[in-house]
Design a protein around this motif. Sequence first.
Motif, short mmCIF file in Angstrom:
data_model
loop_
_atom_site.label_atom_id
_atom_site.label_comp_id
_atom_site.label_asym_id
_atom_site.label_seq_id
_atom_site.Cartn_x
_atom_site.Cartn_y
_atom_site.Cartn_z
N VAL A 1 -0.52 11.25 12.12
CA VAL A 1 -1.86 10.65 12.00
C VAL A 1 -1.76 9.59 10.92
O VAL A 1 -1.43 9.88 9.77
CB VAL A 1 -2.92 11.72 11.65
N ILE A 2 -2.04 8.35 11.29
CA ILE A 2 -2.02 7.26 10.33
C ILE A 2 -3.32 7.34 9.53
O ILE A 2 -4.41 7.41 10.11
CB ILE A 2 -1.88 5.91 11.05
N PRO A 3 -3.23 7.34 8.20
CA PRO A 3 -4.44 7.46 7.38
C PRO A 3 -5.49 6.41 7.73
O PRO A 3 -5.16 5.27 8.09
CB PRO A 3 -3.93 7.26 5.95
N LYS A 4 -6.76 6.80 7.64
CA LYS A 4 -7.88 5.92 7.99
C LYS A 4 -7.82 4.59 7.25
O LYS A 4 -8.05 3.53 7.83
CB LYS A 4 -9.21 6.61 7.74
N PHE B 1 0.82 -1.21 0.00
CA PHE B 1 0.00 0.00 0.00
C PHE B 1 0.85 1.26 0.00
O PHE B 1 1.96 1.27 0.53
CB PHE B 1 -0.91 0.02 1.24
N LEU B 2 0.29 2.31 -0.56
CA LEU B 2 0.86 3.64 -0.47
C LEU B 2 -0.31 4.57 -0.18
O LEU B 2 -1.19 4.75 -1.02
CB LEU B 2 1.54 4.05 -1.78
N TRP B 3 -0.33 5.11 1.04
CA TRP B 3 -1.45 5.95 1.44
C TRP B 3 -1.12 7.43 1.40
O TRP B 3 -1.79 8.24 2.01
CB TRP B 3 -1.93 5.56 2.84
N GLY B 4 -0.10 7.80 0.69
CA GLY B 4 0.24 9.22 0.59
C GLY B 4 1.22 9.63 1.67
O GLY B 4 1.97 8.82 2.20
N THR B 5 1.18 10.90 2.02
CA THR B 5 2.13 11.44 2.99
C THR B 5 1.40 11.92 4.24
O THR B 5 0.20 12.18 4.20
CB THR B 5 2.91 12.62 2.39
N VAL B 6 2.14 12.02 5.33
CA VAL B 6 1.63 12.58 6.57
C VAL B 6 2.65 13.60 7.06
O VAL B 6 3.81 13.57 6.67
CB VAL B 6 1.40 11.50 7.67
N LEU C 1 -6.16 -1.16 13.21
CA LEU C 1 -5.56 -0.36 14.28
C LEU C 1 -6.66 0.44 14.97
O LEU C 1 -7.51 1.02 14.32
CB LEU C 1 -4.51 0.60 13.72
N LYS C 2 -6.59 0.46 16.29
CA LYS C 2 -7.57 1.24 17.05
C LYS C 2 -6.87 1.96 18.19
O LYS C 2 -5.73 1.65 18.53
CB LYS C 2 -8.70 0.35 17.55
#
Length: 107
Positions: free
Chosen positions: A55-58, A41-46, A66-67
Amino acid sequence: MPDIEKCDRLAAFYGIKIDALLHYEEKVGKTKVAPPPEGKFLWGTVKVGNRGQIVIPKEARDTFALKEGDRLVVLGDEKQGIALIKAEKFEEQLRTSIELSRREMEE
């Protein structure tokens, strides 16, 4: 425009689905990136906050279940970067490695 057979071959070669080959629009900054192989996966940048928080992307939280309150181990390699792993998974892998090492020493 490649035909469907060529798209299927390309998707298989890169380990992705045809849909990702045709419709993947993820960017890092302004640069469009290739779709990752299935299961990657690649969820972009933070951005890192002033106290080091991120903040870890949703989508990532959902994918890895993760919770709030979960423990994560922060791993690092000066050349490769930083990685996160659930503490329970890391501890399980560590116990397995120690057990395998003990068995090898006994042989």
